[in-house]
Design a protein around this motif. Structure first.
Motif, PDB file in Angstrom:
ATOM      1  N   GLU A  17       0.806  -1.210   0.000  1.00 35.69           N
ATOM      2  CA  GLU A  17       0.000   0.000   0.000  1.00 35.69           C
ATOM      3  C   GLU A  17       0.845   1.269   0.000  1.00 35.69           C
ATOM      4  O   GLU A  17       0.325   2.357  -0.216  1.00 35.69           O
ATOM      5  CB  GLU A  17      -0.939  -0.008   1.216  1.00 35.69           C
ATOM      6  N   VAL A  18       2.137   1.136   0.269  1.00 40.93           N
ATOM      7  CA  VAL A  18       2.995   2.313   0.325  1.00 40.93           C
ATOM      8  C   VAL A  18       4.236   2.161  -0.563  1.00 40.93           C
ATOM      9  O   VAL A  18       5.262   2.751  -0.303  1.00 40.93           O
ATOM     10  CB  VAL A  18       3.426   2.627   1.779  1.00 40.93           C
ATOM     11  N   LEU A  19       4.114   1.341  -1.607  1.00 43.65           N
ATOM     12  CA  LEU A  19       5.246   1.189  -2.523  1.00 43.65           C
ATOM     13  C   LEU A  19       5.547   2.511  -3.205  1.00 43.65           C
ATOM     14  O   LEU A  19       4.685   3.353  -3.386  1.00 43.65           O
ATOM     15  CB  LEU A  19       4.941   0.123  -3.572  1.00 43.65           C
ATOM     16  N   GLY A  20       6.785   2.648  -3.602  1.00 42.07           N
ATOM     17  CA  GLY A  20       7.197   3.879  -4.265  1.00 42.07           C
ATOM     18  C   GLY A  20       8.029   4.725  -3.329  1.00 42.07           C
ATOM     19  O   GLY A  20       8.823   4.232  -2.545  1.00 42.07           O
ATOM     20  N   HIS A  21       7.825   6.005  -3.399  1.00 39.56           N
ATOM     21  CA  HIS A  21       8.599   6.953  -2.613  1.00 39.56           C
ATOM     22  C   HIS A  21       8.299   6.784  -1.122  1.00 39.56           C
ATOM     23  O   HIS A  21       7.148   6.600  -0.734  1.00 39.56           O
ATOM     24  CB  HIS A  21       8.258   8.375  -3.053  1.00 39.56           C
ATOM     25  N   ALA A  23       7.961   8.855   1.084  1.00 36.83           N
ATOM     26  CA  ALA A  23       6.983   9.841   1.551  1.00 36.83           C
ATOM     27  C   ALA A  23       5.565   9.303   1.463  1.00 36.83           C
ATOM     28  O   ALA A  23       4.679   9.766   2.184  1.00 36.83           O
ATOM     29  CB  ALA A  23       7.114  11.135   0.746  1.00 36.83           C
ATOM     30  N   ALA A  24       5.333   8.310   0.599  1.00 39.60           N
ATOM     31  CA  ALA A  24       4.003   7.706   0.501  1.00 39.60           C
ATOM     32  C   ALA A  24       3.619   7.045   1.818  1.00 39.60           C
ATOM     33  O   ALA A  24       2.460   7.086   2.230  1.00 39.60           O
ATOM     34  CB  ALA A  24       3.955   6.701  -0.644  1.00 39.60           C
ATOM     35  N   ALA A  25       4.601   6.443   2.504  1.00 40.68           N
ATOM     36  CA  ALA A  25       4.331   5.820   3.801  1.00 40.68           C
ATOM     37  C   ALA A  25       3.964   6.874   4.838  1.00 40.68           C
ATOM     38  O   ALA A  25       3.063   6.679   5.650  1.00 40.68           O
ATOM     39  CB  ALA A  25       5.537   5.014   4.266  1.00 40.68           C
ATOM     40  N   VAL A  26       4.652   7.997   4.797  1.00 36.69           N
ATOM     41  CA  VAL A  26       4.366   9.079   5.741  1.00 36.69           C
ATOM     42  C   VAL A  26       2.990   9.683   5.438  1.00 36.69           C
ATOM     43  O   VAL A  26       2.236  10.007   6.356  1.00 36.69           O
ATOM     44  CB  VAL A  26       5.472  10.152   5.714  1.00 36.69           C
ATOM     45  N   ALA A  27       2.647   9.787   4.163  1.00 32.14           N
ATOM     46  CA  ALA A  27       1.326  10.299   3.792  1.00 32.14           C
ATOM     47  C   ALA A  27       0.226   9.361   4.299  1.00 32.14           C
ATOM     48  O   ALA A  27      -0.798   9.818   4.815  1.00 32.14           O
ATOM     49  CB  ALA A  27       1.226  10.469   2.282  1.00 32.14           C
ATOM     50  N   TRP A  28       0.451   8.042   4.161  1.00 34.91           N
ATOM     51  CA  TRP A  28      -0.523   7.076   4.692  1.00 34.91           C
ATOM     52  C   TRP A  28      -0.675   7.272   6.192  1.00 34.91           C
ATOM     53  O   TRP A  28      -1.788   7.284   6.720  1.00 34.91           O
ATOM     54  CB  TRP A  28      -0.073   5.637   4.389  1.00 34.91           C
ATOM     55  N   LEU A  29       0.454   7.413   6.884  1.00 29.73           N
ATOM     56  CA  LEU A  29       0.415   7.591   8.329  1.00 29.73           C
ATOM     57  C   LEU A  29      -0.356   8.853   8.696  1.00 29.73           C
ATOM     58  O   LEU A  29      -1.217   8.839   9.574  1.00 29.73           O
ATOM     59  CB  LEU A  29       1.832   7.644   8.894  1.00 29.73           C
ATOM     60  N   ALA A  30      -0.073   9.951   8.018  1.00 27.54           N
ATOM     61  CA  ALA A  30      -0.750  11.217   8.311  1.00 27.54           C
ATOM     62  C   ALA A  30      -2.257  11.090   8.082  1.00 27.54           C
ATOM     63  O   ALA A  30      -3.057  11.552   8.902  1.00 27.54           O
ATOM     64  CB  ALA A  30      -0.168  12.339   7.460  1.00 27.54           C
ATOM     65  N   ASP A  31      -2.653  10.445   6.986  1.00 30.08           N
ATOM     66  CA  ASP A  31      -4.074  10.263   6.694  1.00 30.08           C
ATOM     67  C   ASP A  31      -4.745   9.375   7.744  1.00 30.08           C
ATOM     68  O   ASP A  31      -5.864   9.644   8.185  1.00 30.08           O
ATOM     69  CB  ASP A  31      -4.267   9.638   5.309  1.00 30.08           C
ATOM     70  N   THR A  32      -4.051   8.310   8.141  1.00 29.82           N
ATOM     71  CA  THR A  32      -4.609   7.387   9.123  1.00 29.82           C
ATOM     72  C   THR A  32      -4.733   8.050  10.491  1.00 29.82           C
ATOM     73  O   THR A  32      -5.759   7.903  11.171  1.00 29.82           O
ATOM     74  CB  THR A  32      -3.749   6.111   9.211  1.00 29.82           C
ATOM     75  N   LEU A  33      -3.713   8.804  10.872  1.00 27.60           N
ATOM     76  CA  LEU A  33      -3.788   9.521  12.145  1.00 27.60           C
ATOM     77  C   LEU A  33      -4.921  10.534  12.132  1.00 27.60           C
ATOM     78  O   LEU A  33      -5.627  10.699  13.129  1.00 27.60           O
ATOM     79  CB  LEU A  33      -2.457  10.226  12.431  1.00 27.60           C
ATOM     80  N   ALA A  34      -5.100  11.214  11.006  1.00 27.02           N
ATOM     81  CA  ALA A  34      -6.148  12.236  10.903  1.00 27.02           C
ATOM     82  C   ALA A  34      -7.529  11.632  11.147  1.00 27.02           C
ATOM     83  O   ALA A  34      -8.398  12.278  11.734  1.00 27.02           O
ATOM     84  CB  ALA A  34      -6.093  12.917   9.541  1.00 27.02           C
TER      85      ALA A  34
END
Length: 51
Positions: A17-21, A23-34
């Motif tokens: 779900e976070v393959l690639g850059h 920063a995609a993992a951090v974006a997932w984390l930020a969205d999930t925390l939100a």
């Protein structure tokens, strides 16, 4: 990745779900925390490891 709050796993995501850059993992984390009303703030440490 597992999101653990007060010792309880409240969300998780797999590597596919976070393959690639990384920063995609951090974006997932930020969205999930939100979704829990929590923001990433200056000083928070996020460690991303790809194997």
């Amino acid at each position: 990745m597992d999101l653990v709050v007060d010792g309880e796993r409240v969300a998780s995501g797999s590597g596919k779900e976070v393959l690639g850059h990384p920063a995609a993992a951090v974006a997932w984390l930020a969205d999930t925390l939100a979704a829990f009303g929590i923001d990433l703030e200056p000083g928070h440490l996020v460690s991303v490891t790809f194997v």
